[in-house]
Design a protein around this motif. Structure first.
Motif, PDB file in Angstrom:
ATOM      1  N   LEU A 163      -8.784  15.051 -38.021  1.00 40.41           N
ATOM      2  CA  LEU A 163     -10.121  15.215 -38.565  1.00 40.41           C
ATOM      3  C   LEU A 163     -10.660  16.583 -38.180  1.00 40.41           C
ATOM      4  O   LEU A 163     -10.250  17.184 -37.189  1.00 40.41           O
ATOM      5  N   THR A 164     -11.603  17.077 -38.955  1.00 39.89           N
ATOM      6  CA  THR A 164     -12.145  18.414 -38.720  1.00 39.89           C
ATOM      7  C   THR A 164     -12.932  18.468 -37.413  1.00 39.89           C
ATOM      8  O   THR A 164     -12.817  19.426 -36.639  1.00 39.89           O
ATOM      9  N   ASN A 165     -13.738  17.453 -37.171  1.00 37.37           N
ATOM     10  CA  ASN A 165     -14.555  17.391 -35.957  1.00 37.37           C
ATOM     11  C   ASN A 165     -14.698  15.944 -35.501  1.00 37.37           C
ATOM     12  O   ASN A 165     -14.452  14.996 -36.259  1.00 37.37           O
ATOM     13  N   GLN A 166     -15.108  15.768 -34.228  1.00 36.57           N
ATOM     14  CA  GLN A 166     -15.407  14.441 -33.710  1.00 36.57           C
ATOM     15  C   GLN A 166     -16.629  13.868 -34.424  1.00 36.57           C
ATOM     16  O   GLN A 166     -17.518  14.608 -34.869  1.00 36.57           O
ATOM     17  N   LEU A 167     -16.658  12.526 -34.529  1.00 33.63           N
ATOM     18  CA  LEU A 167     -17.867  11.918 -35.089  1.00 33.63           C
ATOM     19  C   LEU A 167     -18.989  11.949 -34.056  1.00 33.63           C
ATOM     20  O   LEU A 167     -20.155  12.205 -34.386  1.00 33.63           O
ATOM     21  N   VAL A 168     -18.640  11.685 -32.801  1.00 35.73           N
ATOM     22  CA  VAL A 168     -19.576  11.825 -31.680  1.00 35.73           C
ATOM     23  C   VAL A 168     -18.825  12.491 -30.534  1.00 35.73           C
ATOM     24  O   VAL A 168     -17.587  12.447 -30.469  1.00 35.73           O
ATOM     25  N   ALA A 228     -12.367  13.376 -51.123  1.00 33.13           N
ATOM     26  CA  ALA A 228     -13.769  13.615 -50.776  1.00 33.13           C
ATOM     27  C   ALA A 228     -13.880  14.321 -49.439  1.00 33.13           C
ATOM     28  O   ALA A 228     -13.015  14.185 -48.563  1.00 33.13           O
ATOM     29  N   ASN A 229     -14.942  15.090 -49.300  1.00 30.04           N
ATOM     30  CA  ASN A 229     -15.281  15.698 -48.021  1.00 30.04           C
ATOM     31  C   ASN A 229     -16.362  14.853 -47.357  1.00 30.04           C
ATOM     32  O   ASN A 229     -17.375  14.519 -47.994  1.00 30.04           O
ATOM     33  N   TYR A 230     -16.178  14.511 -46.084  1.00 27.31           N
ATOM     34  CA  TYR A 230     -17.181  13.738 -45.346  1.00 27.31           C
ATOM     35  C   TYR A 230     -17.834  14.615 -44.292  1.00 27.31           C
ATOM     36  O   TYR A 230     -17.162  15.391 -43.604  1.00 27.31           O
ATOM     37  N   ILE A 231     -19.163  14.497 -44.213  1.00 25.01           N
ATOM     38  CA  ILE A 231     -19.926  15.274 -43.233  1.00 25.01           C
ATOM     39  C   ILE A 231     -20.743  14.320 -42.369  1.00 25.01           C
ATOM     40  O   ILE A 231     -21.084  13.212 -42.781  1.00 25.01           O
ATOM     41  N   ARG A 232     -21.053  14.765 -41.154  1.00 26.93           N
ATOM     42  CA  ARG A 232     -21.917  13.991 -40.275  1.00 26.93           C
ATOM     43  C   ARG A 232     -23.359  14.138 -40.741  1.00 26.93           C
ATOM     44  O   ARG A 232     -23.670  14.948 -41.625  1.00 26.93           O
ATOM     45  N   LEU A 233     -24.263  13.373 -40.133  1.00 30.54           N
ATOM     46  CA  LEU A 233     -25.669  13.458 -40.526  1.00 30.54           C
ATOM     47  C   LEU A 233     -26.290  14.808 -40.191  1.00 30.54           C
ATOM     48  O   LEU A 233     -27.315  15.184 -40.765  1.00 30.54           O
ATOM     49  N   ASP A 234     -25.648  15.547 -39.249  1.00 26.36           N
ATOM     50  CA  ASP A 234     -26.142  16.897 -38.953  1.00 26.36           C
ATOM     51  C   ASP A 234     -25.508  17.948 -39.857  1.00 26.36           C
ATOM     52  O   ASP A 234     -25.603  19.149 -39.599  1.00 26.36           O
ATOM     53  N   SER A 235     -24.834  17.483 -40.933  1.00 28.24           N
ATOM     54  CA  SER A 235     -24.209  18.333 -41.962  1.00 28.24           C
ATOM     55  C   SER A 235     -22.957  19.054 -41.482  1.00 28.24           C
ATOM     56  O   SER A 235     -22.424  19.918 -42.198  1.00 28.24           O
ATOM     57  N   VAL A 236     -22.472  18.731 -40.298  1.00 21.72           N
ATOM     58  CA  VAL A 236     -21.221  19.302 -39.802  1.00 21.72           C
ATOM     59  C   VAL A 236     -20.051  18.573 -40.452  1.00 21.72           C
ATOM     60  O   VAL A 236     -20.064  17.338 -40.576  1.00 21.72           O
ATOM     61  N   THR A 239     -18.750  15.056 -51.792  1.00 26.99           N
ATOM     62  CA  THR A 239     -19.252  15.193 -50.427  1.00 26.99           C
ATOM     63  C   THR A 239     -20.073  13.956 -50.083  1.00 26.99           C
ATOM     64  O   THR A 239     -21.031  13.628 -50.784  1.00 26.99           O
ATOM     65  N   LYS A 240     -19.671  13.243 -49.036  1.00 26.14           N
ATOM     66  CA  LYS A 240     -20.357  12.029 -48.605  1.00 26.14           C
ATOM     67  C   LYS A 240     -20.658  12.115 -47.112  1.00 26.14           C
ATOM     68  O   LYS A 240     -20.003  12.853 -46.361  1.00 26.14           O
ATOM     69  N   LYS A 241     -21.642  11.332 -46.674  1.00 26.15           N
ATOM     70  CA  LYS A 241     -22.026  11.315 -45.263  1.00 26.15           C
ATOM     71  C   LYS A 241     -21.376  10.139 -44.535  1.00 26.15           C
ATOM     72  O   LYS A 241     -21.045   9.127 -45.141  1.00 26.15           O
ATOM     73  N   ILE A 242     -21.212  10.295 -43.238  1.00 22.68           N
ATOM     74  CA  ILE A 242     -20.667   9.237 -42.397  1.00 22.68           C
ATOM     75  C   ILE A 242     -21.369   9.306 -41.043  1.00 22.68           C
ATOM     76  O   ILE A 242     -21.680  10.397 -40.542  1.00 22.68           O
ATOM     77  N   PHE A 243     -21.690   8.141 -40.446  1.00 20.07           N
ATOM     78  CA  PHE A 243     -22.362   8.150 -39.139  1.00 20.07           C
ATOM     79  C   PHE A 243     -21.936   6.943 -38.315  1.00 20.07           C
ATOM     80  O   PHE A 243     -21.387   5.964 -38.835  1.00 20.07           O
ATOM     81  N   ARG A 244     -22.184   7.027 -37.008  1.00 15.19           N
ATOM     82  CA  ARG A 244     -21.971   5.908 -36.107  1.00 15.19           C
ATOM     83  C   ARG A 244     -23.321   5.299 -35.786  1.00 15.19           C
ATOM     84  O   ARG A 244     -24.322   6.012 -35.635  1.00 15.19           O
ATOM     85  N   THR A 245     -23.385   3.964 -35.708  1.00 12.13           N
ATOM     86  CA  THR A 245     -24.668   3.304 -35.475  1.00 12.13           C
ATOM     87  C   THR A 245     -25.253   3.657 -34.111  1.00 12.13           C
ATOM     88  O   THR A 245     -24.551   4.092 -33.199  1.00 12.13           O
ATOM     89  N   ALA A 246     -26.547   3.451 -33.986  1.00  9.52           N
ATOM     90  CA  ALA A 246     -27.252   3.768 -32.735  1.00  9.52           C
ATOM     91  C   ALA A 246     -27.026   2.711 -31.674  1.00  9.52           C
ATOM     92  O   ALA A 246     -27.137   2.986 -30.465  1.00  9.52           O
TER      93      ALA A 246
END
Length: 597
Positions: free
Chosen positions: A527-532, A504-512, A432-439
């Motif tokens: 993909l399971t859900n949108q990144l944003v 691997a399973n990837y989750i967003r920073l909000d654990s979704v 399980t790893k995290k993935i995010f889009r920059t601010a």
């Protein structure tokens, strides 16, 4: 009978002298002598001079009980020792350590000179004295050597595996295993066509090593290993000159390697063994792949079969010597020692059900048993991909390479008299790893390459505060690549410095949940859900829709000329990879997607 005859002689002598007090004293003296063991031998790596030799009882785990000194003595200038102690009826430890006054010396074969070592030095050699082999009114002869140290390490491991076992039986087993692995046998040929049975081999203690005749076949093999250790210590020394610590580290590395009964470059706990200041892996088949080349190099560089005892050292043909060395690193050894013709009554693994993770080493899961000693292990069905079981020790180790649902595995341990089985349950979960889009958005053509993009991932306002992240993008030059063929038809080998993990399973920073990868480390679409969720959130990728690199990549993100492929973070299709083609000088820029490492 001999003991009774000696008593009768004393009694008759007493009667002739008509002195009952003398007769009683003579009998007491005789009894005291009968309860003594006097052991002589030589301490070598080469010759170990003026060192302390101590005798201790043995703990249940096979280690020396150094809190209970039974006797001590010193080695002389030739490494010889003679030490007497009161028998304890079993097996004892004999240990050589440095003298605190600084007079202890070890001859190093490569340097052809002595090295000083103290009691504070980590170097020590330990052997076992099997009292059954020491004559009642005689002297046992043995060598304290690196071979002894290797036996000791193996016995310690076996004792932990087989709680309550007879240490003397474990010593016999380890002695035979060392003879087989190092090829220290006479007139016996090792083959790879069948398993080796230790009943056909002598114990290490029973070998006749003649240090005064270093060119005899058996002695030359024995000494060759010692000079090989010296060669490795000199080659991998941590300072500018060889130290006792360097010798110690090499001997310890091979001793730890032999914990599980094989020279496979792994400790009994499943960790990789390294040597020297470069932490070079000892390597699989370490006798053949590491020690043998060192022996050959030693002689090619002019070394001699010399351990510093002044013996005549004739030239010996390197071809002849190498042809006589028969290392056996990992072949299965069948043993009946310790089983007493009794089948194992039970075997077990502590910790089942086991839950492991893809890509993470499980260490070593060792077996415990009662009854007779199992000498051969098997499993059904086959263990999950990446895991193995040692046929000789039952140890399960490895790194899972694919997910696996909870499954029962039956493991059977057997010896010549019977078998016992146990069932364990293993689940292999994905990483399980995290993935995010920059601010913020960053300029496409002036990122400073992939390293500049990675740096921004770890300094961006959306960075979660821990972990290492890399930018989800590729270059046409191949310095970072997901696939070289459409959708990685050739598998994970096409990855180069790629940022996603396989399975691997990837989750967003909000654990979704966001999405999962396949064995080639690319996302399964959809993909399971949108990144944003916000529209028009484009991020740079440099990819085509099939994971291959786009032909134009802003010169690996270092130029404002040309164009680049960008993905849409609101999409769950392969539009996440490419959905727009902006110019490299597009302002204000594109976002980055960052994946946890």
């Amino acid at each position: 009978m001999k003991f009774i005859l000696i008593i009768l002689i004393f009694i008759l002598s007493c009667k002739r002298d008509s002195n009952p007090t003398d007769a009683r004293d003579n009998l007491l003296l005789l009894g005291a002598r009968a309860n003594k063991s006097t052991v002589t031998g030589t301490a070598i790596k080469g010759i170990i001079k003026n060192a302390i030799v101590s005798v201790y009882p043995i703990k249940s785990d096979g280690s020396c009980d150094t809190s209970k000194l039974l006797a001590s003595a010193f080695t002389d200038s030739s490494g010889n020792y003679s030490i007497s102690y009161t028998k304890n009826g079993s097996t004892t430890c004999l240990r050589v350590t440095g003298n605190p006054n600084g007079t202890s010396r070890i001859f190093d074969e490569k340097l052809s000179q002595d090295l000083v070592f103290l009691s504070s030095s980590p170097f020590n050699l330990t052997t076992y004295v099997q009292e059954s082999k020491v004559p009642t009114f005689g002297r046992g002869v043995g060598y304290l050597s690196p071979f002894s140290r290797i036996v000791t390490k193996r016995v310690n491991f076996l004792a932990k595996q087989t709680s309550g076992s007879d240490i003397s039986q474990l010593v016999r087993r380890a002695n035979k295993e060392v003879v087989i692995r190092f090829g220290l046998n006479q007139g016996l040929t090792l083959t790879n066509s069948r398993d080796v049975n230790d009943k056909d081999y002598p114990e290490l203690d029973d070998l006749t090593i003649e240090l005064s005749k270093p060119n005899s076949p058996l002695t030359s093999k024995f000494i060759s290993v010692l000079v090989g250790f010296s060669q490795l210590a000199n080659k991998n020394k941590k300072g500018t000159s060889l130290s006792i610590e360097d010798l110690e580290s090499i001997i310890e590395a091979f001793a730890v390697d032999f914990e599980d009964g094989k020279f496979d470059g792994m400790s009994g706990s499943g960790s990789t063994i390294t040597i020297g200041n470069t932490n070079t892996p000892l390597g699989n088949n370490s006798l053949t792949s590491t020690l043998l080349p060192a022996i050959i190099a030693y002689f090619q560089e002019g070394g001699k079969l010399n351990i510093g005892n002044g013996a005549s050292v004739p030239d010996i043909s390197l071809t002849t010597l190498v042809s006589e060395i028969r290392f056996n690193d990992t072949e299965t050894i069948i043993t009946s020692i310790g089983s007493s013709n009794t089948p194992p009554s039970s075997i077990s693994y502590s910790g089942s059900p086991f839950i492991f993770t893809v890509g993470t080493s499980i260490g070593s899961r060792t077996v415990s048993f009662s009854g007779g000693t199992p000498t051969l292990f098997s499993v059904s069905p086959s263990l999950p991909s990446g895991l193995t079981i040692s046929a000789s020790t039952g140890t399960i180790s490895g790194t899972p390479t694919a997910t696996s649902s909870a499954t029962n595995y039956t493991i059977t341990g057997s010896n010549s008299s019977g078998s016992a089985s146990t069932t364990i349950n293993i689940t292999i979960n994905p990483i399980t790893k995290k993935i995010f889009r920059t601010a913020v958005e960053y300029p496409l053509g002036t990122l400073g390459g992939v390293s500049g993009a990675d740096s921004r991932c770890n300094t961006d306002a959306n960075y979660p505060g821990s972990g290492i992240y890399k930018a989800f993008l590729v270059t046409n030059s191949g310095t970072r690549r997901a696939c070289s063929t459409a959708n990685c038809s050739g598998g994970i080998s096409e990855n180069v410095d790629w940022v996603l993990y396989p399975n691997a399973n990837y989750i967003r920073l909000d654990s979704v949940a966001f999405g999962s990868t396949n064995s080639a480390a690319i996302f399964n679409f959809s993909l399971t859900n949108q990144l944003v969720a916000t529209l028009n959130n484009y991020h740079m990728t440099g990819m085509n829709a099939n994971w291959t690199s786009n032909a134009n990549d802003c010169s690996a993100f270092t130029s404002t000329a040309g164009s680049i492929s960008g993905g849409n973070a609101t999409l769950t299709t392969n539009g996440f990879l490419t959905n727009s083609v902006p110019a490299c000088n597009y302002g204000p820029g594109y976002y980055l997607v960052c994946a946890e490492q």
